[in-house]
Enzyme design. Sequence first.
Site, PDB file in Angstrom:
ATOM      1  N   LYS A  87     -57.500 -13.996  14.862  1.00  0.00           N
ATOM      2  CA  LYS A  87     -58.683 -13.214  14.474  1.00  0.00           C
ATOM      3  C   LYS A  87     -58.382 -11.780  14.926  1.00  0.00           C
ATOM      4  O   LYS A  87     -58.554 -11.434  16.081  1.00  0.00           O
ATOM      5  CB  LYS A  87     -59.905 -13.769  15.205  1.00  0.00           C
ATOM      6  CG  LYS A  87     -61.240 -13.543  14.532  1.00  0.00           C
ATOM      7  CD  LYS A  87     -61.567 -12.114  14.200  1.00  0.00           C
ATOM      8  CE  LYS A  87     -62.120 -11.308  15.338  1.00  0.00           C
ATOM      9  NZ  LYS A  87     -62.220  -9.871  15.051  1.00  0.00           N
ATOM     10  N   GLU A 162     -56.043 -11.045  28.367  1.00  0.00           N
ATOM     11  CA  GLU A 162     -55.437  -9.744  28.683  1.00  0.00           C
ATOM     12  C   GLU A 162     -56.537  -8.720  28.477  1.00  0.00           C
ATOM     13  O   GLU A 162     -56.894  -8.411  27.342  1.00  0.00           O
ATOM     14  CB  GLU A 162     -54.260  -9.445  27.742  1.00  0.00           C
ATOM     15  CG  GLU A 162     -53.095 -10.401  27.834  1.00  0.00           C
ATOM     16  CD  GLU A 162     -52.268 -10.226  29.095  1.00  0.00           C
ATOM     17  OE1 GLU A 162     -52.497  -9.260  29.843  1.00  0.00           O
ATOM     18  OE2 GLU A 162     -51.388 -11.064  29.329  1.00  0.00           O
ATOM     19  N   CYS A 196     -54.215  -0.296  27.267  1.00  0.00           N
ATOM     20  CA  CYS A 196     -54.788  -0.937  28.468  1.00  0.00           C
ATOM     21  C   CYS A 196     -54.001  -0.586  29.727  1.00  0.00           C
ATOM     22  O   CYS A 196     -54.538  -0.649  30.826  1.00  0.00           O
ATOM     23  CB  CYS A 196     -54.827  -2.434  28.276  1.00  0.00           C
ATOM     24  SG  CYS A 196     -53.236  -3.082  27.806  1.00  0.00           S
TER      25      CYS A 196
END
Length: 391
Positions: A87, A162, A196
């Site tokens: 997704k 994550e 990130c």
Amino acid sequence: MTLEQGKPMKEALGEVNYGASFIEYFAEEAKRIYGDIIPPTLSDRRLLVLKQPVGVVGAITPWNFPLAMITRKVGPALACGCTVVVKPSEFTPLTALAAADLALQAGIPAGALNVVMGNAPEIGDALLQSTQVRKITFTGSTAVGKKLMAGSANTVKKVSLELGGNAPCIVFDDADIDVAVKGSLAAKFRNSGQTCVCANRILVQEGIYEKFATAFIKAVQSLKVGNGLEESTSQGPLINEAAVQKVEKFINDATSKGANIMLGGKRHSLGMTFYEPTVVGNVSNDMLLFREEVFGPVAPLIPFKTEEEAVHMANDTNAGLAAYIFTKSIPRSWRVSESLEYGLVGVNEGIISTEVAPFGGVKQSGLGREGSKYGIDEYLELKYICMGNLG
Ligand SMILES: NC(=O)c1ccc[n+]([C@@H]2O[C@H](COP(=O)([O-])OP(=O)(O)OC[C@H]3O[C@@H](n4cnc5c(N)ncnc54)[C@H](O)[C@@H]3O)[C@@H](O)[C@H]2O)c1
Ligand SMILES: O=CCCC(=O)O
């Protein structure tokens, strides 16, 4: 990716290679999914451990690395014999479809890799509620990660997360200033700061603060904001208007509490979702820029006095993904690396991600590891077989 997500062409091509590296690495690693034979405690027995695929995997991925965050999950899943339902982010569906098309062209059987698009919570719920889906692997925000972790409880799925970071980048007095500037610039401004593992807080020891700030600002001024399809561009737009508004909110919060804008600090004259590469001085721990991930091209500079203080400030967060330190001292490199509550530490280096090393966070930055030999375990179940009565 440049057209869909905005990253400059050079970074998009880098991501194509980075994304492919996970497929190549795990195709090799598939050959090394060994089991075990355990010396038995009774002589008429033989004890074995088999490693088997966990089953159907639901992979939910973000927009910032629209290809690599898919292949970092799909590579090990397929290598272990799992099928996957991806997704992708609603902001980058086309990259996901292009990747799926390449998978079909490469001969991956239809149905082994599936891409589903639409309403994220609805698809998420369908994956969570299905008893056939045995694992959820997610990369994205900490808030959504927590929801998926809670939602996995009902069917007791394996979960890998994550999540967001709040990376400190610590520049000590004894750092090589050129190395520190180059490393912090790369760690901060990659993908317009939307990574990130981006340096979110640049902690600079007071003896080098002015010198570092001057050299760093000069380096940031060399970044060229613009259309990523033009070769000279080094920084593209932010993903959407909400991302720009978040940056504005963080800047307003910081200046209202005493920080000073040293460079940039506003929307770029190109308009749309372009934002100026920004450096903010005198940031302190009561500001949003210190406490949360800004996810934009803003480098907060935070002065500190001692090593102990720097480590304390670095660890003063719920996040624990990446951290960076710049120093010429080998003992300090070890001491500080070991004291940092982070999953990844870069020493004198600002770009450290690679398919051969484990990637993942501690604290609220996540669960599990991706990439490397450790990443494969996330898609395997161990089965113990005891063969008895062997005479
Ligand atoms: N640790 C890492 O490896 C890593 C890598 C990339 C990005 N991130 C983090 O991701 C965030 C930015 O990415 P984002 O904005 O795409 O994150 P996001 O959490 O908003 O979205 C990530 C994915 O989750 C989906 N999603 C959203 N709500 C959902 C729900 N209720 N159920 C199921 N799926 C849902 C989205 O559609 C998207 O596909 C940042 O916080 C960044 O730090 C972490
Ligand atoms: O944003 C997250 C992934 C970036 C990386 O793998 O270095």
